[in-house]
Design a protein around this motif. Sequence first.
Motif, PDB file in Angstrom:
ATOM      1  N   ALA A   1     -23.329  25.749  -8.619  1.00  0.00           N
ATOM      2  CA  ALA A   1     -24.280  25.942  -9.716  1.00  0.00           C
ATOM      3  C   ALA A   1     -25.712  25.748  -9.221  1.00  0.00           C
ATOM      4  O   ALA A   1     -26.634  26.393  -9.695  1.00  0.00           O
ATOM      5  CB  ALA A   1     -23.974  24.978 -10.862  1.00  0.00           C
TER       6      ALA A   1
ATOM      7  N   ILE B   1     -24.652  27.199 -16.024  1.00  0.00           N
ATOM      8  CA  ILE B   1     -25.509  28.041 -15.179  1.00  0.00           C
ATOM      9  C   ILE B   1     -25.384  29.526 -15.527  1.00  0.00           C
ATOM     10  O   ILE B   1     -26.314  30.301 -15.361  1.00  0.00           O
ATOM     11  CB  ILE B   1     -25.257  27.800 -13.666  1.00  0.00           C
ATOM     12  CG1 ILE B   1     -26.271  28.572 -12.807  1.00  0.00           C
ATOM     13  CG2 ILE B   1     -23.855  28.184 -13.233  1.00  0.00           C
ATOM     14  CD1 ILE B   1     -27.715  28.272 -13.081  1.00  0.00           C
TER      15      ILE B   1
ATOM     16  N   ARG C   1     -22.305  22.078 -14.842  1.00  0.00           N
ATOM     17  CA  ARG C   1     -22.383  23.275 -14.001  1.00  0.00           C
ATOM     18  C   ARG C   1     -22.010  24.562 -14.720  1.00  0.00           C
ATOM     19  O   ARG C   1     -22.512  25.629 -14.399  1.00  0.00           O
ATOM     20  CB  ARG C   1     -21.531  23.115 -12.746  1.00  0.00           C
ATOM     21  CG  ARG C   1     -20.071  22.940 -13.073  1.00  0.00           C
ATOM     22  CD  ARG C   1     -19.190  23.037 -11.858  1.00  0.00           C
ATOM     23  NE  ARG C   1     -17.826  22.861 -12.289  1.00  0.00           N
ATOM     24  CZ  ARG C   1     -17.101  21.772 -12.034  1.00  0.00           C
ATOM     25  NH1 ARG C   1     -17.596  20.804 -11.309  1.00  0.00           N
ATOM     26  NH2 ARG C   1     -15.880  21.671 -12.508  1.00  0.00           N
TER      27      ARG C   1
END
Length: 724
Positions: free
Chosen positions: A310, A280, A277
Motif C-alpha cells: 500500500a 489505498i 492498507r
Amino acid sequence: MARNSLGPELPTELSTSPARIVSVAVDAPLPGVLDYRDGEFSLSHGDWVEVPLGRRRVLGLVVDPRRLDHPAAGQDDGKEIPLDRVKSVINHFSKLPVADPKWLGLASFAARYYRKPFGQIAVGLVPKWLRDLKNLIPKKESGPSNLDRLLSQSVSRLAQAASDQNSATDSRLNAEQLLALDAMDRPGVHVLHGVTGSGKTRVYTEAARRCITSSPQKQVLVMVPEIGLTPQLVSRFAAALPGIEIAVLHSEVSERERARLWLLAASGQARLVIGTRLSIMTPMPYLALLIVDEEHDHSYKQQEGMRYSARDLAVWRAQQLGATAVLGSATPAMETWAQLDKKKYQLLSLPYRATGEPPAAIELIDTLKDPAREGLSLLSRQAIAQVLEQSGQVLVFLNRRGYAPVLSCSSCGWASQCAACSIATVLHRIDKKSESSGAGSAGLSIASKWRLQCHHCGAESAVPKFCPDCGDTDLSPIGRGVQRLEDTLAAEFPGARILRIDRDTVKQGKALAAEIEKIQRHEVDIVVGTQMLAKGHDFARMRLVIVADADTQLVNPDFRAPERLFSTLVQVAGRAGRHEQSGAAARVLIQTRYPQHRLYRFLLQQDVAGFARAELADRKAASLPPFSYMAAVRAAYRDETKTRRLLHSLRNELQQFAAQHSWPVTVYGPVARYPEMQAGKWRGQIILESESRPALHQLLAVAEQWMAQHRELDWQLVLDSVEF
Ligand code: ADP
Ligand code: ZN
Ligand code: ZN
C-alpha cells in the motif's frame, strides 16, 4: 465471447454501429476484457454494468482499453467468436459513480505490476456489497433498490468531530513542523522522519487541514498500519477539521457501511479517508494529499490475493496525480532511504520531541553477566520495583505469544510438533475470564486448561499426559512466552495490577482501544505484551520499558530481520515517558546475550540514519533489495519430491531462457520455506533477482506460462516482499 488483450494494438473500429461492441472487465481470472453488445445504453469508459458471464450475472466495468495508461498483461486466446453470438449488456447502473480515469489507471498499473488480471483488481476491489447485484437491482420494478436506500442516507453518519480536544487551544507549531508543512505544499514524495513524540501526527492533521480548506473539493487519504491505531488518529483529525466528513475504512467496517463510504469517496463527498492498507484503492477523484503513517510497517504489505504494498501504491498514486505524498516514520524503510539517496524523495526531519522532553535513555543488560531468571534479570526486577514505588507504569515487551514455545520430554527429548507442519507447537494457557491472571506456576496437570497451538496453520491439540515417544510423564515447557512472563511478574510483584496484551487477549481493534484506555487511565501498573503494543500509542506515565528477549530476531538469517528489529525497538522505546515533566528520564532496558551487536551501537546512540547507512552498505555489497529487485515463485504440494523436482525444472528453464535472451536475471533455488511443511503441504520456492525490473517481469511471464501447465501444485508469485 471474444477475448481481447488489453493492448494498444486493438482495432479502432470496434465502436461502429449497428452492433456496437464494448469491452467489459469482470472479476474473474481472465487475462483480458470481454466483448458485449452495448444494446441501448450508449456506454462509455468507466460505466458500471450487469453482464452475463457463463451462467451467472455479474458486475462489470466498461473500459476503453486504449484509454488505460498501463494496459494489463493479457494473452489473446485467438478464438474469435462470431458477432451474432456476442451477448448483450443487461443493465447500466447509472447511479454508481462513473469510474474516474485516474483510478482506472491505478487499477491497471496495479494489475500489471502485481501480475493480476485487470478485472480482478478494478472490479474485484469494489466493496463486496456493491458487487452483489441483489443490492443494485430493485426487487419490485418500480421500487427502490438497496443501493437507492443507501444513497439516500445522509452523510451525517460519517465520523464527525466529536472530540473534546480543541485544535484552537493546541500549542503553536514549532519551526521544524512549519518547515515540513511548507514543503508539503509542493507535490512530490516527502519523508517525514521524526522520533516518536516529535509531532508528526500534528503535522499530518495540519497538512490535511491546509489541503482541505484550500479548495472546496480536494480530498485527503491517510493510511495507518493497524486498525487499532485508527480511533486515536480519527479523533485527532476530527479535532483539527471540525465539520469535515471522515470516512474510516478498515476490515472491521461492515460490508454495507464500506460500500457507503466507498461511494462517498468516489463522489468526492468524503473529503478525508482514514484507513488501513485496503483503503489505498479507494476511488478519490480529487485526491491531493496522501499520508502514510509508519510507512516502514510491514502491515502495508497485503499477504493474500494481490500482494500489493500500500505504501508503494500510495507513492505511485501521488505521482500519477501530481499530488503530495507524505511518508512518516521514526525509522523509515531501507527502500525509502535509498530513494532519498537518489534524491527522488525529500527528507523532512523532526529531530526532537515536541514537548521538549529528552528521549528515554536506552541501556543494555548483558544476560551472560546478569542472567534472566524466569525471564527477568536482577537489574530489570530492581528497576521495575523502583518505578512501581513511584507509581509509574512499566511496559514489558516480549514478542512471543503463548506460555512457552515448546513442550518437551525431559527423559527422551521429545518436543511437541504440529502434525501438519514441520514446526514446534506452542503451549498456550487458555485464560478464563473469571480468573484473575494466575500467579505462580499453575499446574500443568490440569489438561483442559492447556492447549498446544501451531502458529502457522492454527491447528490446536490437547496437551498429552505422558510423552508420546517414551511414556514418561515429566513433560515441561521450554522457553518463555508472554503468558509465562506474566506469571513471573505476578509472582514477583504481587501488589501490582498487571495487564497482558497480545492477540490472544485482544482480537479486535476496538478491544485494543479499550485496553489502551485502561493504560492511559492508569488502571494498570505493569503492561506485558507483544508487538501489538509497540506501535503509535501514547502512554504518559510509562517510565520504564523492558525488552525481555530480542535475541531470536538478532540471529534471524532473513536479510530484513535487523531492519525490522531495529524499528521495533525504536518504537517500543518510544513508548517510554512521553510527557513526564519532572523527575528522572524514562529508561529502556534491553536484556541480551549480544550487547556488542552493531544494531545496539546505533540504537544506544539513537542514530537511525547511521543504522540505515550501515544496513544499506551491507545490502549493496550483497546485491540485495533495494539494490536489486526480487521475486519468488512459491509452490506448495503434499509431495516434497515432486515439488522439488518441478521447482528444479522451472529454475533450469528460467535460467536457460534468461541466458538465451541475455536478460540480466539470476535464478536461485529451489529452497525450502520456513516451515517446510504447512497444513500438510511441503513448501518451497525459487528466487529471481535482477537489477532490471523489466527483465525480471519478462522472466516472470515465462514462469507464469510454465506454472499454468502444472496446476496441481499451489503456486504463488511474490513481488518485492520476498522472505527466505
Ligand atoms: P508523533 O506523531 O510524532 O508521535 P504527536 O503529533 O503525537 O507526535 O505529538 C506528540 C505530543 O506532542 C502530543 O501530545 C502533541 O500534542 C504534542 N505536540 C505536537 N506538536 C507540538 C508543538 N508544536 N508544541 C508542543 N507540543 C506539541
Ligand atoms: Zn519422552
Ligand atoms: Zn501447523
